[in-house]
Design a protein around this motif. Sequence first.
Motif, short mmCIF file in Angstrom:
data_model
loop_
_atom_site.label_atom_id
_atom_site.label_comp_id
_atom_site.label_asym_id
_atom_site.label_seq_id
_atom_site.Cartn_x
_atom_site.Cartn_y
_atom_site.Cartn_z
N TYR A 129 0.85 -1.19 0.00
CA TYR A 129 0.00 0.00 0.00
C TYR A 129 0.88 1.24 0.00
O TYR A 129 1.69 1.46 0.91
CB TYR A 129 -0.93 0.00 1.21
N GLU A 130 0.72 2.08 -0.98
CA GLU A 130 1.61 3.21 -1.23
C GLU A 130 1.65 4.20 -0.07
O GLU A 130 2.72 4.63 0.37
CB GLU A 130 1.17 3.91 -2.52
N ARG A 131 0.49 4.58 0.44
CA ARG A 131 0.45 5.59 1.50
C ARG A 131 1.11 5.07 2.78
O ARG A 131 1.77 5.83 3.49
CB ARG A 131 -0.99 6.00 1.77
N ALA A 132 0.94 3.78 3.07
CA ALA A 132 1.59 3.20 4.25
C ALA A 132 3.10 3.20 4.08
O ALA A 132 3.85 3.47 5.04
CB ALA A 132 1.07 1.78 4.48
N GLN A 133 3.58 2.90 2.90
CA GLN A 133 5.02 2.94 2.65
C GLN A 133 5.57 4.34 2.83
O GLN A 133 6.64 4.53 3.43
CB GLN A 133 5.28 2.43 1.23
N LEU A 134 4.84 5.33 2.34
CA LEU A 134 5.27 6.72 2.51
C LEU A 134 5.31 7.10 3.98
O LEU A 134 6.29 7.71 4.45
CB LEU A 134 4.31 7.64 1.74
N GLU A 135 4.29 6.74 4.74
CA GLU A 135 4.26 7.11 6.16
C GLU A 135 5.38 6.44 6.93
O GLU A 135 6.02 7.06 7.79
CB GLU A 135 2.90 6.73 6.75
N LEU A 136 5.65 5.16 6.65
CA LEU A 136 6.75 4.48 7.35
C LEU A 136 8.08 5.13 7.00
O LEU A 136 8.97 5.25 7.85
CB LEU A 136 6.76 3.01 6.97
N LYS A 163 10.11 2.23 -2.17
CA LYS A 163 8.93 1.45 -2.53
C LYS A 163 7.79 2.36 -2.97
O LYS A 163 7.12 2.10 -3.98
CB LYS A 163 8.48 0.60 -1.33
N ALA A 164 7.56 3.44 -2.20
CA ALA A 164 6.47 4.36 -2.55
C ALA A 164 6.77 5.10 -3.84
O ALA A 164 5.88 5.32 -4.68
CB ALA A 164 6.23 5.35 -1.40
N ALA A 165 8.02 5.50 -4.03
CA ALA A 165 8.40 6.19 -5.25
C ALA A 165 8.24 5.29 -6.47
O ALA A 165 7.93 5.75 -7.56
CB ALA A 165 9.84 6.69 -5.15
#
Length: 517
Positions: A340-347, A371-373
């Motif tokens: 999940y993209e937003r979870a990767q960004l937050e972590l 990962k998010a990028a």
Amino acid sequence: MANREELLIIRAARAGQPLAQLALGKRYLFGSASLPQSHPTALHWLEKAAEQNVQEAWMLIGENVSFDIARQSGDPLRVALWYERAFESGSARAALVLAMLVFSAWTRAEAMLRQKSMRALQVAAEAGLAEAQWLHAQQLGLRELLSKPPSQWSTPVRSRRDLILEWATRGAKGGVVDAQRALADYAWSQGDSLKFLLWALPLAQDIDRRTNGPPARRRPCNDQELELLARCAKALLLTADPNSRLIERYLKMAAEGGLCGAQLDYGLWIARMDVNGVRIPSLPGVAHYKKAIRWLSQAAQAGLAAAWYAMSRIYLKPEFSRRSLAESRRLLEMAAVAGYERAQLELGLVAWRARRIEPSSDVRAVYWLQKAAGQDNPEAKAMMAKFAPPASRAEWATAARASLTREMSSQYPFLAARIELAYWFGLTRAEALLIDVEAADHGHCLEIDIRAVHPRSRRRLIPVQTGEQRQALDRAARIFDIADARGDVGPEGNYRQRLYRYRSLLAQRRVQQGRVA
């Protein structure tokens, strides 16, 4: 049991009398006082009469014997002859069955028969037969219209789009359920929620009545029907005056049927929030977080990463009786691992903020932001470009790599490996000669930290972005694995000795090139 009159008809029909065969076919076609209605048997006797040129026989076949009965006869093209004659005599229903029979054996049919079947289908459609209108829309390219995005439509389908939709609409208005479902799917793909509801809502109401009706008539929904219910709920939510009772009912039916997307949507509906945990004020009622977590857990177990993330937001809410920061962090990590993209960004952001307390946390931040990028997240891309920019080629490494011969690389494998890493990761000369490959390689990035030996340098992270970079690191790891190259001593010596060897080799190479010139 047949009466006396019918026994005489049966005997005459068996003896080959065409009028008797016609009469017997009629009795089996419509049923009589002593003979049961049987369309397969009727087709048998009417064919016998038609073979003796009884026009009424093939007209009865064309008007009354359905495609399902006709195709059971063994050879569809043989039976198609009678429908062809009935069509030529003006029967629109026979034209429809003729087309269906030829389509079922298209590869064996002659070219003239194929052309006639297409013409017959159009005649039947123009005569107002809903099934023919639906079939005509399919033949014009409806399947491609539904299964592919507009950019991938062929030129004929693109030019006939309005005509295809017109025939499909006629079939849908005539009561063909498949046509109604197809038009609903098309409207959904085009983002037209109102037109979608026009075709889908009656279907959803029929599914609801059948599913929740008398126990003897109940039948579980298939996946296609569950998806229709879930889409209806979403479309109703977008209307000016959403019917909250109907939305919740359809979402619950789809979720209980096992549709994971509906389980996610139903859990969010119960929590009265969106997937990011933001309360939706327009939704009526009180949020029930415990019940929502039960449905979100089912969706998460089915593979929906957004469900893990939604649960992590619930555990952060102060009004939730089971609020837990640790549980929220655990669920956030599960969502990130699931992609999940937003979870990767937050972590990634959390790890980056903790870098002053835990120095190595920026390595973890690069992992999640990378990962998010990779999913085109603009914020992750901007942060990666800020503190972990991609490698840029170092001119000294490019020149040194070009100067190394195969003999030099074999004689000094450690130095050759370091120059190779400098070439692919844009290292300075000091970084290349001092890097500890085993400690620096984190899989997703290269950690450059030589401050213990070279105080004027700075620590930096370089993401591993290409297959060539990964292969260069793996080759270097295999070379350094045979000897302990860590620190400033070992087979390579200290920094000064490595630098001296590097300069000597390049000077030797320049001399050799000068002699050749």
